[in-house]
Design a protein around this motif. Structure first.
Motif, short mmCIF file in Angstrom:
data_model
loop_
_atom_site.label_atom_id
_atom_site.label_comp_id
_atom_site.label_asym_id
_atom_site.label_seq_id
_atom_site.Cartn_x
_atom_site.Cartn_y
_atom_site.Cartn_z
N PHE A 134 126.15 -108.95 -9.99
CA PHE A 134 126.15 -110.24 -10.66
C PHE A 134 125.54 -110.07 -12.05
O PHE A 134 124.42 -109.55 -12.17
CB PHE A 134 125.38 -111.29 -9.88
N PRO A 135 126.22 -110.50 -13.12
CA PRO A 135 125.66 -110.32 -14.47
C PRO A 135 124.27 -110.94 -14.64
O PRO A 135 123.40 -110.33 -15.27
CB PRO A 135 126.70 -111.02 -15.37
N LEU A 136 124.06 -112.13 -14.08
CA LEU A 136 122.75 -112.77 -14.22
C LEU A 136 121.67 -111.94 -13.54
O LEU A 136 120.58 -111.74 -14.09
CB LEU A 136 122.79 -114.17 -13.62
N LEU A 137 121.99 -111.43 -12.35
CA LEU A 137 121.02 -110.60 -11.62
C LEU A 137 120.73 -109.33 -12.39
O LEU A 137 119.57 -108.90 -12.51
CB LEU A 137 121.58 -110.28 -10.24
N ARG A 138 121.77 -108.72 -12.93
CA ARG A 138 121.58 -107.51 -13.72
C ARG A 138 120.74 -107.79 -14.96
O ARG A 138 119.95 -106.95 -15.40
CB ARG A 138 122.95 -106.94 -14.13
N GLY A 139 120.91 -108.98 -15.53
CA GLY A 139 120.12 -109.35 -16.70
C GLY A 139 118.65 -109.46 -16.38
O GLY A 139 117.79 -109.00 -17.15
#
Length: 246
Positions: free
Chosen positions: A208-213
């Motif tokens: 998930f991009p948000l999680l990776r962020g």
């Protein structure tokens, strides 16, 4: 310090990233109150405990990370931890100088970085026996919370938790009680990651991009800690939300 494994556990970076986001949120509100005239109350109630929880998360994770570094290191001597702790403490001194130049009154004397840096050095003897960290950590928390009820006529032990009379600073995290949270992190690290290996099952990090962020923030927490306040202040000043003129 040479590592036996370069594997990072994403859940630790995620928790550290959440702490970074909490820190930025609190300091945004703090700046609005300290440099502006906004009616937030950040030194009592919910936001006070929010700040304490944020710092506590950083201290706990620092303790857990120490156990992983120790377990994976070929060189388990004291000096790599002394250098790391000393480097973090040195950055704390940079914060001291910067806040003295910028604030004068209320400048940081013994803040988060000072406390974590010294705690990493002092916690080294517990790495071989992390379960001993639990009683000493609890004792440190109890003594530190007891000392908060008093002030003292001398300033020489403020780093330990003996608060001088009329002492004021915008960031204060003495070894008592905060060293206790480093030790509790050591205990949790030994319990959850014995020999540097995750004891509990956990899937690979979801894409998930948000999680990776958030994980990215956790992996660069020190740099973000050092830079986020100047960036926040500059943005707020440009927007005209606060006035930095003295």
């Amino acid at each position: 310090m040479q590592k036996r494994s370069s594997q990072r556990y994403w859940e630790i970076d995620l928790l550290r990233g959440l702490a970074v986001m909490m820190m930025i949120t609190f300091h945004l509100l703090f700046n609005l109150v300290f440099f502006g005239e906004y009616p937030f109350v950040v030194d009592a109630g919910f936001w006070f405990y929010f700040q304490q929880a944020t710092a506590g998360l950083f201290f706990l994770i620092a303790g857990i990370a120490m156990t992983l570094s120790y377990a994976r290191a070929d060189n388990r001597s004291f000096w790599p931890f002394f250098r790391k702790g000393g480097r973090i403490f040195a950055w704390g001194m940079v914060v001291t100088v910067a806040t003295w130049l910028f604030l004068r009154e209320g400048y940081v004397v013994f803040g988060v970085l000072h406390s974590i840096g010294i705690s990493i050095i002092l916690a080294y003897p517990f790495l071989k026996r992390p379960f001993w960290a639990l009683p000493v950590g609890v004792f440190s928390l109890v003594i530190g919370n007891y000392l908060e009820n008093f002030t003292f006529s001398f300033p020489w032990l403020l780093w330990l938790g003996f608060v001088p009379e009329r002492f004021y600073t915008v960031d204060y995290f003495p070894l008592l009680p905060w060293f206790g949270l480093i030790l509790l992190g050591l205990f949790l690290g030994g319990l959850l990651y014995p020999a540097g290996r995750r004891r509990f099952p956990l899937p690979d990090c979801p894409e998930f991009p948000l999680l990776r962020g958030v994980i990215f923030l956790g992996r660069h927490s020190l740099v973000i800690y050092l830079l986020h306040q100047p960036v926040l202040l500059a943005i707020l000043a440009v927007l005209g939300v606060i006035d930095l003129r003295f």
